[in-house]
Design a protein around this motif. Structure first.
Motif, short mmCIF file in Angstrom:
data_model
loop_
_atom_site.label_atom_id
_atom_site.label_comp_id
_atom_site.label_asym_id
_atom_site.label_seq_id
_atom_site.Cartn_x
_atom_site.Cartn_y
_atom_site.Cartn_z
N ILE A 249 38.11 39.66 41.49
CA ILE A 249 39.03 40.44 40.65
C ILE A 249 38.31 40.70 39.34
CG2 ILE A 249 41.25 40.53 39.48
CD1 ILE A 249 42.35 38.60 41.55
N ALA A 250 38.11 41.97 39.04
CA ALA A 250 37.45 42.36 37.79
C ALA A 250 38.50 42.50 36.70
CB ALA A 250 36.70 43.67 37.96
N PRO A 251 38.23 41.96 35.51
CA PRO A 251 39.20 42.08 34.41
C PRO A 251 39.29 43.52 33.92
CG PRO A 251 37.16 41.09 33.63
CD PRO A 251 37.04 41.19 35.12
N PRO A 252 40.32 43.85 33.17
CA PRO A 252 40.51 45.24 32.72
C PRO A 252 39.33 45.75 31.90
CG PRO A 252 42.51 43.97 32.39
CD PRO A 252 41.46 42.99 32.78
N ILE B 33 40.54 44.78 42.25
CA ILE B 33 40.13 43.79 43.24
C ILE B 33 39.30 44.47 44.32
CG2 ILE B 33 42.28 44.04 44.57
CD1 ILE B 33 42.11 41.01 45.14
N GLY B 34 38.25 43.80 44.75
CA GLY B 34 37.38 44.35 45.79
C GLY B 34 36.88 43.25 46.71
N THR B 35 36.58 43.61 47.94
CA THR B 35 36.08 42.67 48.93
C THR B 35 34.93 43.30 49.70
OG1 THR B 35 38.16 41.48 49.27
CG2 THR B 35 36.63 41.46 51.09
N SER B 36 33.92 42.50 49.99
CA SER B 36 32.90 42.85 50.98
C SER B 36 33.01 41.86 52.12
CB SER B 36 31.50 42.81 50.37
OG SER B 36 31.27 43.90 49.52
N GLY C 28 35.58 36.10 36.63
CA GLY C 28 35.87 34.69 36.81
C GLY C 28 36.59 34.38 38.11
N ASP C 29 37.33 35.38 38.65
CA ASP C 29 38.14 35.17 39.85
C ASP C 29 37.35 35.54 41.10
OD1 ASP C 29 40.36 34.39 38.33
OD2 ASP C 29 40.98 36.47 38.05
N VAL C 30 37.02 34.52 41.91
CA VAL C 30 36.19 34.72 43.09
C VAL C 30 36.78 33.94 44.26
CG1 VAL C 30 33.86 34.51 44.07
CG2 VAL C 30 34.14 34.88 41.62
N LEU C 31 36.76 34.53 45.44
CA LEU C 31 37.17 33.87 46.68
C LEU C 31 36.16 34.20 47.77
CD1 LEU C 31 40.67 33.59 48.28
CD2 LEU C 31 38.78 34.47 49.65
N LEU C 32 35.66 33.16 48.44
CA LEU C 32 34.71 33.32 49.53
C LEU C 32 35.28 32.73 50.81
CD1 LEU C 32 31.43 32.10 47.75
CD2 LEU C 32 32.42 34.40 47.73
#
Length: 369
Positions: free
Chosen positions: A299-302, A261-264, A335-339
């Protein structure tokens, strides 16, 4: 440098630990706090071992579940030592192989690069293409002009003529030519700065080391870029998603084995002039900080590149804005994105929504399409 948290029968907090980046250091980047909430019924259960350090200008936390303490300590120390090595090699303004290469490129000369550095350039070039160059590690000169090449950055705007000249030069990794162990550029404005994905790239290296040494249950947190291996006992690893305007977590997310998981966000490295916020997330097209969002999380998949992808993909999503978020995420297999929009409204993709446990309800919650 490393302080190990140890206990023979530890009393763990019953709520998520969520620290504001600025409560750590002003140079701290993305921060997710590991959810250390699993109670231990007795000393006979497998221990949770945690070791912390400071690398890449930010706090690093390595948690390992289920190994004897001496073995867990040895592997955590090895990961931190490797992160120290990578940080020293990739530093964009203190003396390093990267600054030596940048100095040669600025003089229109070929510079030396070993296999590791060339591999980083090649991987970053692929990501830059996928992002339409919104993720652009060649704009180190522009980042430095804004004052973000330093542990402290002054609250001042760059010279507009210098900024315009760097934007007009349009440096990208496509300007580079690699022959053997040398790198040259047809554009002297190219200055490499891998800060946009170095922590994610280092996550992948750390995960690879742990897997090779049969450490299958761990959580690696490099300044908020987090990769999960396995589980924490009977539970999934959980992380708290930092609220971009409050010093606490806004939601909790459980990570599956191998996910990253990463955030900018504009709350991580920024200054204010005249009441206006200027963050380090620069739009290469304008040379100015992007302002369409407060934060973007994915969230990046494995995969073997999950860490790097989770770090990189947030850049075109944050800079490109909500209208292009799903497209850019799909280009990275996400596919998993939050803004979080500028008014605090939250937009989530269909697959992300059921994964969120809200701690602070957003004023408005919308489906991201």
């Amino acid at each position: 440098m490393n302080n190990a948290w140890r206990s023979h029968c530890p009393a763990l907090p019953s709520s998520p630990v969520s620290l504001s980046p600025r409560s750590l250091l002003t140079t701290s980047l993305r921060w997710f706090a590991p959810f250390l909430a699993l109670s231990l019924a007795g000393c006979g259960q497998p221990p949770l071992y945690q070791q912390t350090g400071f690398v890449f200008g930010t706090k690093v936390d390595i948690a390992i579940w289920g190994l004897p303490e001496p073995l867990a300590a040895r592997h955590a120390a090895a990961v931190l030592a490797e992160l120290d090595r990578l940080h020293a090699r990739l530093h964009p303004w203190q003396p390093s192989p990267l600054t030596q290469l940048n100095a040669a490129l600025a003089k229109n000369e070929a510079g030396n690069a070993d296999t590791e550095l060339i591999g980083i350039i090649d991987e970053a070039r692929d990501y830059a293409r996928r992002s339409d160059q919104l993720f652009n590690p060649a704009i180190g000169g522009l980042i430095g002009l804004w004052g973000f090449h330093g542990d402290q950055y002054p609250a001042r705007l760059p010279d507009p003529d210098q900024r315009a000249a760097l934007v007009a030069a349009q440096p990208t990794l496509e300007d580079l030519t690699i022959v053997g162990g040398t790198v040259s550029s047809r554009n002297p404005a190219v200055q490499l700065d891998f800060g946009g994905f170095a922590k994610g790239w280092a996550l992948d290296r750390s995960a690879s080391y742990l897997r090779r040494h049969r450490v299958y249950n761990a959580l690696i947190n490099i300044g908020g870029n987090v990769l999960a291996l396995g589980r924490k006992g009977e539970e999934s690893w959980k992380v708290g998603l930092q609220h971009p305007r409050q010093p606490r977590a806004m939601a909790v997310i459980a990570l599956r084995d191998g996910e990253a998981i990463g955030t900018s966000g504009d709350y991580q490295r920024y200054f204010e002039v005249g009441g206006k916020r200027y963050s380090h997330l620069l739009d290469p097209r304008t040379g100015e900080p992007a302002r369409s969002l407060q934060s973007a999380t994915v969230i990046a998949p494995p995969s073997r590149e999950a860490g790097a992808i989770s770090d990189t993909a947030t850049k075109p999503i944050f800079i490109g804005g909500r209208e292009h978020a799903i497209d850019y995420a799909a280009r990275f297999g996400i596919g998993d994105v939050l803004l979080v929009a500028n008014d605090g409204s939250v937009f989530v993709s269909a697959s992300m929504q059921p994964r969120l446990q809200w701690l602070v309800n957003p004023p408005h919650l919308y489906r991201l399409r």
